[in-house]
Enzyme design. Sequence first.
Site, PDB file in Angstrom:
ATOM      1  N   LYS A   1     -11.549  -8.158 -18.526  1.00  0.00           N
ATOM      2  CA  LYS A   1     -11.828  -8.810 -19.811  1.00  0.00           C
ATOM      3  C   LYS A   1     -12.186  -7.785 -20.883  1.00  0.00           C
ATOM      4  O   LYS A   1     -12.865  -6.798 -20.590  1.00  0.00           O
ATOM      5  CB  LYS A   1     -13.007  -9.790 -19.667  1.00  0.00           C
ATOM      6  CG  LYS A   1     -12.728 -10.926 -18.713  1.00  0.00           C
ATOM      7  CD  LYS A   1     -13.975 -11.762 -18.445  1.00  0.00           C
ATOM      8  CE  LYS A   1     -14.256 -12.774 -19.532  1.00  0.00           C
ATOM      9  NZ  LYS A   1     -15.340 -13.705 -19.141  1.00  0.00           N
TER      10      LYS A   1
ATOM     11  N   ARG B   1     -22.299 -18.900 -33.621  1.00  0.00           N
ATOM     12  CA  ARG B   1     -21.767 -19.640 -34.780  1.00  0.00           C
ATOM     13  C   ARG B   1     -21.603 -21.100 -34.377  1.00  0.00           C
ATOM     14  O   ARG B   1     -21.846 -21.467 -33.235  1.00  0.00           O
ATOM     15  CB  ARG B   1     -20.399 -19.065 -35.159  1.00  0.00           C
ATOM     16  CG  ARG B   1     -19.459 -19.018 -33.949  1.00  0.00           C
ATOM     17  CD  ARG B   1     -18.023 -18.824 -34.294  1.00  0.00           C
ATOM     18  NE  ARG B   1     -17.216 -18.557 -33.117  1.00  0.00           N
ATOM     19  CZ  ARG B   1     -16.765 -19.453 -32.252  1.00  0.00           C
ATOM     20  NH1 ARG B   1     -17.075 -20.738 -32.413  1.00  0.00           N
ATOM     21  NH2 ARG B   1     -16.039 -19.110 -31.213  1.00  0.00           N
TER      22      ARG B   1
HETATM   23  P1  ADP Z   1     -13.105 -15.835 -24.934  1.00  0.00           P
HETATM   24  O1  ADP Z   1     -14.251 -15.223 -25.677  1.00  0.00           O
HETATM   25  O2  ADP Z   1     -11.816 -15.105 -25.127  1.00  0.00           O
HETATM   26  O3  ADP Z   1     -12.994 -17.306 -25.168  1.00  0.00           O
HETATM   27  P2  ADP Z   1     -14.538 -16.269 -22.427  1.00  0.00           P
HETATM   28  O4  ADP Z   1     -15.287 -15.197 -21.730  1.00  0.00           O
HETATM   29  O5  ADP Z   1     -15.339 -17.281 -23.188  1.00  0.00           O
HETATM   30  O6  ADP Z   1     -13.437 -15.612 -23.390  1.00  0.00           O
HETATM   31  O7  ADP Z   1     -13.618 -17.023 -21.402  1.00  0.00           O
HETATM   32  C1  ADP Z   1     -12.670 -18.002 -21.811  1.00  0.00           C
HETATM   33  C2  ADP Z   1     -12.221 -18.794 -20.612  1.00  0.00           C
HETATM   34  O8  ADP Z   1     -11.618 -17.936 -19.636  1.00  0.00           O
HETATM   35  C3  ADP Z   1     -13.353 -19.487 -19.859  1.00  0.00           C
HETATM   36  O9  ADP Z   1     -13.681 -20.736 -20.440  1.00  0.00           O
HETATM   37  C4  ADP Z   1     -12.727 -19.649 -18.497  1.00  0.00           C
HETATM   38  O10 ADP Z   1     -11.821 -20.718 -18.469  1.00  0.00           O
HETATM   39  C5  ADP Z   1     -11.939 -18.365 -18.330  1.00  0.00           C
HETATM   40  N1  ADP Z   1     -12.747 -17.344 -17.640  1.00  0.00           N
HETATM   41  C6  ADP Z   1     -13.562 -16.422 -18.200  1.00  0.00           C
HETATM   42  N2  ADP Z   1     -14.187 -15.679 -17.262  1.00  0.00           N
HETATM   43  C7  ADP Z   1     -13.763 -16.130 -16.065  1.00  0.00           C
HETATM   44  C8  ADP Z   1     -14.031 -15.787 -14.678  1.00  0.00           C
HETATM   45  N3  ADP Z   1     -14.857 -14.781 -14.363  1.00  0.00           N
HETATM   46  N4  ADP Z   1     -13.399 -16.489 -13.711  1.00  0.00           N
HETATM   47  C9  ADP Z   1     -12.537 -17.492 -14.016  1.00  0.00           C
HETATM   48  N5  ADP Z   1     -12.236 -17.861 -15.283  1.00  0.00           N
HETATM   49  C10 ADP Z   1     -12.838 -17.199 -16.291  1.00  0.00           C
END
Ligand code: ADP
Length: 452
Positions: free
Chosen positions: A158, A291
Amino acid sequence: MFHKILIANRGEIALRILRACREMDIQVVAVHSSADSDAMHVRLADESVCIGPPPARDSYLNMQAILSAADVCGVDAIHPGVGFLSENAAFAEMVEEHGMTFIGPTPEHLRLMGDKITAKETALELGIPVVPGSDGALDPLGDVESLAQRLGYPVLIKAAAGGGGKGMRVALTAAGLEDALNFARTEARSCFGNDQVYMEKYLARPRHIEIQVIADTHGNAVHLGERDCSLQRNHQKVWEEAPSPAISAEARAKLGETVVRAIKKLGYHGVGTIEFLYEDGEFYFIEMNTRLQVEHPITEMITGIDLVREQIRVAAGLPLSFRQEDIQFKGHAIECRVNAECSETFMPSPGKIQDYLAPGGYGVRVDSPVYQGYQIPPYYDSLIAKLIVYGDNREECLQRLRRALQEYVITGINTLLPLHRNLSEETSVIMGEYDIHWLEKWLSLKIQEEAA
Ligand code: ADP
């Protein structure tokens, strides 16, 4: 209280903020690109200023142009809405330097939570469990493979600066690790100008549960319960509900208390959302959004609290107008994101709306700036409407949602309405039995069925 607010945004969220301002007797300045001269929030504003050509980097992200408009119009505060500059610490600082209020948290808090790595470290320090993963950013020359082995595949790479599901890639096995790293780094560099990435265990069947908080500058903080945003495609939310069909009142109260304690310790003020993945009875922090969220209306429907109004009040230095014990959760609410996209291919579908008839009646709310004859510009996010439905309980809410979806007419462009109609009839959705991967699996099954 503020006398005049500039809304540095467009679309449904600009209209939502404008409506709150009107009800508070606050004048509104709309800023817009040359593609948005006909937009509803521009038509309804007291004053409007064209800040540049259609591309967002030249208009809605053009800080100098927005600040000049604010200066010329003599505003007291700028509401950044969602997306665009809403989590930009440098912008928040500039707004304050110009003697105006940024309606949001401090630049320090925006910075702390804007970097997902420091956000996770902070969460851990505040006693909030996080998804197991790397300690900070991955060293490009480090032994990433043995870390992945230790966590166990699949793992997720990520972007530290990530948002909107960008800069994220799964490695199912060791063979796919390098590709995932390269993909995430490249996308992170091009989207955010920062190629730092980190690793998390990829959870197999979690739900996305997020807690809404609001805090004032007098040390008061409350939570407004959770939203379940597990129905997603490409890590993007499609359908949200509150409360979650999977959370008990005890779990809600416990998580809410943990989050409120953390927010107070942090000295945070403004609205915020703490996002978690929830699997096998455990919550794991993934990020905090500093936000307003697109899906805030479902919380408003079950608490009876106007979040934007309250956000503006606390930004003006007023104390919260309620305490935790005043907040009662009542009924059930669902939000469907009506994007101008094809329900099957998800291709964006800008263009002219031929017929438009929004549903109404008891318990139905449509937050949308579009109308018959409106030309959807091709430059921005495809969200054109949010259908928000309230019921005394989940069953009634679903029944009302199906009725509202049947009434809703939008022609001339493709929208996600057919997808939402199908989802509202689907057994797993009706039972509330879905995780974050469910929608994509269901969509690929549909494609296979059609091909057979
Ligand atoms: P963004 O800031 O791009 O929205 P997030 O960290 O909030 O990223 O993650 C967005 C989505 O990605 C989460 O709601 C989930 O569906 C998926 N996701 C994120 N981290 C994980 C993880 N460790 N395992 C499985 N799915 C994940």
